[in-house]
Design a protein around this motif. Structure first.
Motif, PDB file in Angstrom:
ATOM      1  N   GLY A 122       0.815  -1.208   0.000  1.00  0.00           N
ATOM      2  CA  GLY A 122       0.000   0.000   0.000  1.00  0.00           C
ATOM      3  C   GLY A 122       0.848   1.257   0.000  1.00  0.00           C
ATOM      4  O   GLY A 122       0.566   2.225  -0.724  1.00  0.00           O
ATOM      5  N   ILE A 123       1.910   1.250   0.794  1.00  0.00           N
ATOM      6  CA  ILE A 123       2.813   2.403   0.855  1.00  0.00           C
ATOM      7  C   ILE A 123       3.488   2.616  -0.498  1.00  0.00           C
ATOM      8  O   ILE A 123       3.572   3.748  -0.994  1.00  0.00           O
ATOM      9  CB  ILE A 123       3.852   2.212   1.979  1.00  0.00           C
ATOM     10  N   ARG A 124       3.951   1.536  -1.109  1.00  0.00           N
ATOM     11  CA  ARG A 124       4.617   1.639  -2.420  1.00  0.00           C
ATOM     12  C   ARG A 124       3.646   2.160  -3.480  1.00  0.00           C
ATOM     13  O   ARG A 124       4.014   2.979  -4.317  1.00  0.00           O
ATOM     14  CB  ARG A 124       5.200   0.296  -2.861  1.00  0.00           C
ATOM     15  N   THR A 125       2.425   1.717  -3.444  1.00  0.00           N
ATOM     16  CA  THR A 125       1.415   2.189  -4.397  1.00  0.00           C
ATOM     17  C   THR A 125       1.137   3.676  -4.202  1.00  0.00           C
ATOM     18  O   THR A 125       1.046   4.445  -5.170  1.00  0.00           O
ATOM     19  CB  THR A 125       0.112   1.380  -4.250  1.00  0.00           C
ATOM     20  N   LEU A 126       1.021   4.095  -2.940  1.00  0.00           N
ATOM     21  CA  LEU A 126       0.784   5.513  -2.656  1.00  0.00           C
ATOM     22  C   LEU A 126       1.987   6.367  -3.060  1.00  0.00           C
ATOM     23  O   LEU A 126       1.813   7.495  -3.546  1.00  0.00           O
ATOM     24  CB  LEU A 126       0.445   5.712  -1.184  1.00  0.00           C
ATOM     25  N   GLU A 127       3.195   5.857  -2.881  1.00  0.00           N
ATOM     26  CA  GLU A 127       4.391   6.595  -3.316  1.00  0.00           C
ATOM     27  C   GLU A 127       4.348   6.830  -4.824  1.00  0.00           C
ATOM     28  O   GLU A 127       4.644   7.932  -5.302  1.00  0.00           O
ATOM     29  CB  GLU A 127       5.664   5.827  -2.953  1.00  0.00           C
ATOM     30  N   ALA A 128       3.988   5.797  -5.564  1.00  0.00           N
ATOM     31  CA  ALA A 128       3.908   5.927  -7.024  1.00  0.00           C
ATOM     32  C   ALA A 128       2.825   6.928  -7.423  1.00  0.00           C
ATOM     33  O   ALA A 128       3.042   7.778  -8.301  1.00  0.00           O
ATOM     34  CB  ALA A 128       3.638   4.562  -7.654  1.00  0.00           C
ATOM     35  N   ALA A 129       1.663   6.853  -6.774  1.00  0.00           N
ATOM     36  CA  ALA A 129       0.575   7.787  -7.081  1.00  0.00           C
ATOM     37  C   ALA A 129       0.976   9.218  -6.738  1.00  0.00           C
ATOM     38  O   ALA A 129       0.658  10.156  -7.484  1.00  0.00           O
ATOM     39  CB  ALA A 129      -0.688   7.383  -6.323  1.00  0.00           C
ATOM     40  N   GLU A 130       1.667   9.380  -5.652  1.00  0.00           N
ATOM     41  CA  GLU A 130       2.134  10.703  -5.235  1.00  0.00           C
ATOM     42  C   GLU A 130       3.093  11.285  -6.276  1.00  0.00           C
ATOM     43  O   GLU A 130       2.982  12.463  -6.660  1.00  0.00           O
ATOM     44  CB  GLU A 130       2.824  10.583  -3.881  1.00  0.00           C
ATOM     45  N   GLN A 131       4.023  10.479  -6.738  1.00  0.00           N
ATOM     46  CA  GLN A 131       4.976  10.939  -7.749  1.00  0.00           C
ATOM     47  C   GLN A 131       4.277  11.292  -9.053  1.00  0.00           C
ATOM     48  O   GLN A 131       4.608  12.301  -9.697  1.00  0.00           O
ATOM     49  CB  GLN A 131       6.059   9.882  -7.974  1.00  0.00           C
ATOM     50  N   LEU A 132       3.309  10.495  -9.451  1.00  0.00           N
ATOM     51  CA  LEU A 132       2.553  10.787 -10.672  1.00  0.00           C
ATOM     52  C   LEU A 132       1.795  12.101 -10.536  1.00  0.00           C
ATOM     53  O   LEU A 132       1.749  12.906 -11.478  1.00  0.00           O
ATOM     54  CB  LEU A 132       1.591   9.646 -11.005  1.00  0.00           C
ATOM     55  N   ALA A 133       1.184  12.319  -9.382  1.00  0.00           N
ATOM     56  CA  ALA A 133       0.453  13.566  -9.158  1.00  0.00           C
ATOM     57  C   ALA A 133       1.410  14.752  -9.191  1.00  0.00           C
ATOM     58  O   ALA A 133       1.081  15.805  -9.765  1.00  0.00           O
ATOM     59  CB  ALA A 133      -0.299  13.505  -7.827  1.00  0.00           C
ATOM     60  N   ASP A 134       2.599  14.612  -8.615  1.00  0.00           N
ATOM     61  CA  ASP A 134       3.597  15.682  -8.649  1.00  0.00           C
ATOM     62  C   ASP A 134       4.023  15.990 -10.088  1.00  0.00           C
ATOM     63  O   ASP A 134       4.080  17.155 -10.491  1.00  0.00           O
ATOM     64  CB  ASP A 134       4.837  15.307  -7.822  1.00  0.00           C
ATOM     65  N   VAL A 135       4.302  14.952 -10.852  1.00  0.00           N
ATOM     66  CA  VAL A 135       4.732  15.126 -12.244  1.00  0.00           C
ATOM     67  C   VAL A 135       3.632  15.790 -13.066  1.00  0.00           C
ATOM     68  O   VAL A 135       3.907  16.627 -13.929  1.00  0.00           O
ATOM     69  CB  VAL A 135       5.129  13.761 -12.864  1.00  0.00           C
ATOM     70  N   ASP A 136       2.382  15.454 -12.759  1.00  0.00           N
ATOM     71  CA  ASP A 136       1.238  15.992 -13.501  1.00  0.00           C
ATOM     72  C   ASP A 136       0.839  17.384 -13.007  1.00  0.00           C
ATOM     73  O   ASP A 136      -0.104  17.981 -13.522  1.00  0.00           O
ATOM     74  CB  ASP A 136       0.061  15.020 -13.387  1.00  0.00           C
ATOM     75  N   GLY A 137       1.528  17.877 -11.999  1.00  0.00           N
ATOM     76  CA  GLY A 137       1.235  19.207 -11.493  1.00  0.00           C
ATOM     77  C   GLY A 137       0.009  19.294 -10.604  1.00  0.00           C
ATOM     78  O   GLY A 137      -0.502  20.384 -10.352  1.00  0.00           O
ATOM     79  N   GLN A 138      -0.441  18.193 -10.097  1.00  0.00           N
ATOM     80  CA  GLN A 138      -1.613  18.161  -9.216  1.00  0.00           C
ATOM     81  C   GLN A 138      -1.149  18.201  -7.758  1.00  0.00           C
ATOM     82  O   GLN A 138      -1.181  17.202  -7.051  1.00  0.00           O
ATOM     83  CB  GLN A 138      -2.457  16.921  -9.501  1.00  0.00           C
ATOM     84  N   THR A 139      -0.742  19.374  -7.339  1.00  0.00           N
ATOM     85  CA  THR A 139      -0.139  19.566  -6.022  1.00  0.00           C
ATOM     86  C   THR A 139      -1.084  19.178  -4.886  1.00  0.00           C
ATOM     87  O   THR A 139      -0.668  18.502  -3.928  1.00  0.00           O
ATOM     88  CB  THR A 139       0.302  21.034  -5.847  1.00  0.00           C
ATOM     89  N   GLU A 140      -2.343  19.580  -4.987  1.00  0.00           N
ATOM     90  CA  GLU A 140      -3.317  19.235  -3.931  1.00  0.00           C
ATOM     91  C   GLU A 140      -3.474  17.728  -3.789  1.00  0.00           C
ATOM     92  O   GLU A 140      -3.489  17.198  -2.675  1.00  0.00           O
ATOM     93  CB  GLU A 140      -4.689  19.847  -4.264  1.00  0.00           C
ATOM     94  N   GLN A 141      -3.604  17.070  -4.924  1.00  0.00           N
ATOM     95  CA  GLN A 141      -3.755  15.604  -4.915  1.00  0.00           C
ATOM     96  C   GLN A 141      -2.503  14.950  -4.348  1.00  0.00           C
ATOM     97  O   GLN A 141      -2.587  14.011  -3.553  1.00  0.00           O
ATOM     98  CB  GLN A 141      -4.049  15.110  -6.336  1.00  0.00           C
ATOM     99  N   ALA A 142      -1.338  15.426  -4.735  1.00  0.00           N
ATOM    100  CA  ALA A 142      -0.077  14.869  -4.237  1.00  0.00           C
ATOM    101  C   ALA A 142       0.025  15.041  -2.727  1.00  0.00           C
ATOM    102  O   ALA A 142       0.445  14.118  -2.013  1.00  0.00           O
ATOM    103  CB  ALA A 142       1.105  15.526  -4.937  1.00  0.00           C
ATOM    104  N   ASP A 143      -0.395  16.201  -2.220  1.00  0.00           N
ATOM    105  CA  ASP A 143      -0.362  16.442  -0.774  1.00  0.00           C
ATOM    106  C   ASP A 143      -1.315  15.506  -0.041  1.00  0.00           C
ATOM    107  O   ASP A 143      -0.993  14.988   1.035  1.00  0.00           O
ATOM    108  CB  ASP A 143      -0.721  17.905  -0.462  1.00  0.00           C
TER     109      ASP A 143
END
Length: 151
Positions: free
Chosen positions: A119-140
Motif C-alpha cells: 500500500g505504501i509503495r502504491t501511494l508513493e507511485a501515485a504521489e509521484q505521478l500527481a507531482d509530475v502531472d502538477g496536481q499539487t493538492e492531490q499529491a499532498d
C-alpha cells in the motif's frame, strides 16, 4: 494474491465440529461465507462464537447488492478496517490480535506487513505521478495518506 485471501477463520476445526461439516479456512471463501453466514449454521455455534460471527456479518457482509456476499464489497470493507487499524498506530501483530478478538479471524503478521508495504509503495507511485502531472493538492493528499499508513 489479495490480503483477504490470507484471512483465515480462527478455531477452524472447532467450528467445523460444531457445524458438523467441513468448510475452507479462508474467511472470504465462498463456501465459508455460505456455511457460516447463511442458513442454519449459525444456530449450531456456541453463543460467544455466534456473536463474533454476527459482528463480522454486520460489519462486512451488510450490502444491498444482488450478488452479496460475492460482490467484492465485503473484501473492500475489510481492507478499510485493516487500514483504519493501521491509522490508529497499530503494527501488524496488534492488527492480527484485534481482528482475532473482534471477529475470530486471523492472518499472519508477515502477510499484514506485506499488505501495508504494498500500500505504501502504491501511494508513493501515485504521489509521484500527481507531482509530475502538477496536481499539487492531490499529491499532498496522497502524501498524508502514505504517512498515515507508514506510521
Amino acid at each position: 494474491m489479495a490480503i483477504t485471501d490470507k484471512i483465515y477463520v480462527k478455531n477452524h476445526r472447532q467450528l467445523s465440529s460444531q457445524l458438523e461439516t467441513s468448510f475452507p479456512k479462508g474467511a472470504f471463501s465462498g463456501a465459508t461465507l455460505d456455511i457460516l453466514f447463511q442458513g442454519e449454521g449459525l444456530s449450531n455455534l456456541d453463543e460467544a462464537t455466534q456473536e463474533r460471527v454476527l459482528d463480522f456479518a454486520e460489519d462486512f457482509l451488510d450490502c444491498d447488492c444482488q450478488s452479496n456476499p460475492y460482490c467484492g464489497h465485503p473484501e473492500e470493507k475489510f481492507i478499510s478496517y485493516l487500514l483504519d487499524l493501521r491509522a490508529q498506530g497499530m503494527g501488524p501483530e496488534a492488527i492480527v490480535d484485534v481482528m482475532s478478538d473482534d471477529y475470530l479471524v486471523y492472518a499472519y503478521p508477515g502477510d499484514i506487513l506485506s499488505f501495508l508495504d504494498d500500500g505504501i509503495r502504491t501511494l508513493e507511485a501515485a504521489e509521484q505521478l500527481a507531482d509530475v502531472d502538477g496536481q499539487t493538492e492531490q499529491a499532498d493528499r496522497i502524501r498524508g495518506r502514505r504517512k498515515d499508513l507508514s506510521g
